[in-house]
Design an enzyme around this catalytic site. Structure first.
Site, PDB file in Angstrom:
ATOM      1  N   ASP A 117     117.160  92.099  74.979  1.00 22.72           N
ATOM      2  CA  ASP A 117     117.154  93.647  74.578  1.00 22.72           C
ATOM      3  C   ASP A 117     116.699  94.140  75.436  1.00 22.72           C
ATOM      4  O   ASP A 117     117.108  93.762  76.133  1.00 22.72           O
ATOM      5  CB  ASP A 117     115.640  93.392  73.403  1.00 22.72           C
ATOM      6  CG  ASP A 117     115.098  92.191  73.945  1.00 22.72           C
ATOM      7  OD1 ASP A 117     114.707  91.948  75.001  1.00 22.72           O
ATOM      8  OD2 ASP A 117     113.470  92.133  73.156  1.00 22.72           O
ATOM      9  N   ASP A 155     102.447  92.143  67.149  1.00 21.04           N
ATOM     10  CA  ASP A 155     103.399  92.191  65.280  1.00 21.04           C
ATOM     11  C   ASP A 155     103.643  91.509  64.827  1.00 21.04           C
ATOM     12  O   ASP A 155     104.285  91.678  63.503  1.00 21.04           O
ATOM     13  CB  ASP A 155     103.580  93.926  65.300  1.00 21.04           C
ATOM     14  CG  ASP A 155     104.251  94.326  66.217  1.00 21.04           C
ATOM     15  OD1 ASP A 155     105.237  93.581  66.708  1.00 21.04           O
ATOM     16  OD2 ASP A 155     105.356  95.294  65.887  1.00 21.04           O
ATOM     17  N   HIS A 193     107.044  90.304  65.802  1.00 24.29           N
ATOM     18  CA  HIS A 193     108.397  90.951  66.210  1.00 24.29           C
ATOM     19  C   HIS A 193     108.951  89.564  67.221  1.00 24.29           C
ATOM     20  O   HIS A 193     107.862  89.351  67.848  1.00 24.29           O
ATOM     21  CB  HIS A 193     108.675  92.270  66.380  1.00 24.29           C
ATOM     22  CG  HIS A 193     108.194  92.498  68.111  1.00 24.29           C
ATOM     23  ND1 HIS A 193     107.476  93.913  68.236  1.00 24.29           N
ATOM     24  CD2 HIS A 193     109.068  91.766  69.671  1.00 24.29           C
ATOM     25  CE1 HIS A 193     106.818  93.709  69.905  1.00 24.29           C
ATOM     26  NE2 HIS A 193     107.968  92.710  70.151  1.00 24.29           N
ATOM     27  N   GLU A 233     111.425  94.546  64.935  1.00 23.16           N
ATOM     28  CA  GLU A 233     109.906  95.021  63.967  1.00 23.16           C
ATOM     29  C   GLU A 233     109.705  94.461  63.288  1.00 23.16           C
ATOM     30  O   GLU A 233     110.693  94.367  61.914  1.00 23.16           O
ATOM     31  CB  GLU A 233     109.557  96.677  64.393  1.00 23.16           C
ATOM     32  CG  GLU A 233     109.806  96.762  66.080  1.00 23.16           C
ATOM     33  CD  GLU A 233     108.871  96.521  67.098  1.00 23.16           C
ATOM     34  OE1 GLU A 233     107.814  95.588  66.527  1.00 23.16           O
ATOM     35  OE2 GLU A 233     108.482  97.344  68.016  1.00 23.16           O
TER      36      GLU A 233
HETATM   37  C1  GLP Z   1     108.908  92.754  73.704  1.00 25.82           C
HETATM   38  C2  GLP Z   1     109.833  91.829  74.190  1.00 25.82           C
HETATM   39  C3  GLP Z   1     109.568  90.050  73.482  1.00 25.82           C
HETATM   40  C4  GLP Z   1     108.942  90.062  73.870  1.00 25.82           C
HETATM   41  C5  GLP Z   1     107.514  90.563  73.242  1.00 25.82           C
HETATM   42  C6  GLP Z   1     106.287  89.931  73.887  1.00 25.82           C
HETATM   43  O1  GLP Z   1     108.172  93.640  73.411  1.00 25.82           O
HETATM   44  N1  GLP Z   1     110.610  92.301  73.864  1.00 25.82           N
HETATM   45  O2  GLP Z   1     111.234  89.876  73.218  1.00 25.82           O
HETATM   46  O3  GLP Z   1     108.597  88.935  73.360  1.00 25.82           O
HETATM   47  O4  GLP Z   1     107.111  91.634  73.363  1.00 25.82           O
HETATM   48  O5  GLP Z   1     105.811  90.079  75.277  1.00 25.82           O
HETATM   49  P1  GLP Z   1     105.309  89.361  75.900  1.00 25.82           P
HETATM   50  O6  GLP Z   1     104.844  88.228  76.041  1.00 25.82           O
HETATM   51  O7  GLP Z   1     105.443  90.491  77.368  1.00 25.82           O
HETATM   52  O8  GLP Z   1     103.687  89.843  75.007  1.00 25.82           O
END
Ligand code: GLP
Length: 241
Positions: A66, A135, A137, A142
């Site tokens: 992304d 949440d 995702h 989302e």
């Molecule tokens: C972000 C990314 C995801 C990631 C998630 C968790 O928003 N777009 O790809 O897996 O949130 O992030 P983290 O690993 O820092 O908790």
């Protein structure tokens, strides 16, 4: 879905083992890379193994999940910059072999279609690394995302923007409102999915992911229908299972 509950410091090594085994049988493997804090231990472990000569990523390629929309090229929080710093610059994976959706394009739908085409032309992703949002995702899909979705523009939820403000000096107003993200349908085509979640903040999302009903309101639950998923969690993230 295989769930492995282990110490956080073990997760990086275990996933690096998986990647080493993949490269041994397919040196030109296609990796799916995730940004965020969850995969950092994996990237550390892989970088150490590549540096020691255990295996090489010189013939591999990679796709990121992304990207934010509208950040200037080279912005420190742009996922292209982040993945370069966190991983690509530390291994022998050629920079030009790593692609991400182009959040700076003036034709966002066109950029998403080209990205899907690039993944298809590369033969699909062999091993997709994933984190999960609080949440539920995955990538930036989302709650409410279609299970059939492909790479497309999305609006970030207030929760995700709050969660990610820590990367923008704590300033939620600096977090973009839109992003491009691989769809759930895109991610489901990866041949092996490795999802990592650590810490108490992920416990609710992990509970839904592993034991909840499959629902678009907890997007990660679609992975229950994937034939080869490995979930690595520490005790805290597994505390609600
Ligand atoms: C972000 C990314 C995801 C990631 C998630 C968790 O928003 N777009 O790809 O897996 O949130 O992030 P983290 O690993 O820092 O908790």
């Amino acid at each position: 879905m295989e769930v492995i509950i282990t110490r956080e410091d073990q997760i990086g090594e275990l996933v690096a083992e998986e990647i080493a085994a993949l490269i041994a049988r397919k040196p030109n493997a296609v990796l799916g890379l995730a940004t965020g804090s969850s995969p950092l231990r994996i990237y550390d472990a892989v970088a150490a193994r590549v540096a020691s000569g255990e295996f090489s990523l010189a013939h591999a390629s990679a796709f990121t999940l992304d990207e934010y929309v509208g950040l200037p090229d080279g912005h420190p929080c742009g996922y292209r910059t982040v993945i370069e710093e966190d991983f690509v610059s530390r291994v022998d994976l050629p920079t030009e072999a790593v692609q991400g959706p182009d959040g700076g394009s003036s034709d966002l739908d066109g950029a998403c279609a080209s990205y899907e085409e690039a993944i298809r032309k590369a033969g699909g992703v062999d091993l997709q690394i994933l984190g999960i949002g609080t949440d539920g995702h995955i990538a930036f899909n989302e709650p409410g995302s279609s299970f059939a979705s492909r790479t497309r523009p999305k609006t970030l939820t207030a929760q995700t923007r709050r969660d990610n403000a820590r990367f923008f000096d704590g300033n939620i107003d600096a977090v973009p409102v839109h992003c491009l993200t691989q769809g759930l349908g895109t991610i489901m085509e990866a041949r092996h999915v490795v999802l990592v979640a650590t810490g108490e903040g992920k416990a609710e999302a992990v509970k839904h992911l592993v034991e909840g009903a499959v629902s678009a309101f907890w997007p990660g639950t679609i992975l229950q229908h994937h034939p080869h998923v490995t979930v690595f969690v520490d005790d805290a993230a597994a505390s609600k299972l």
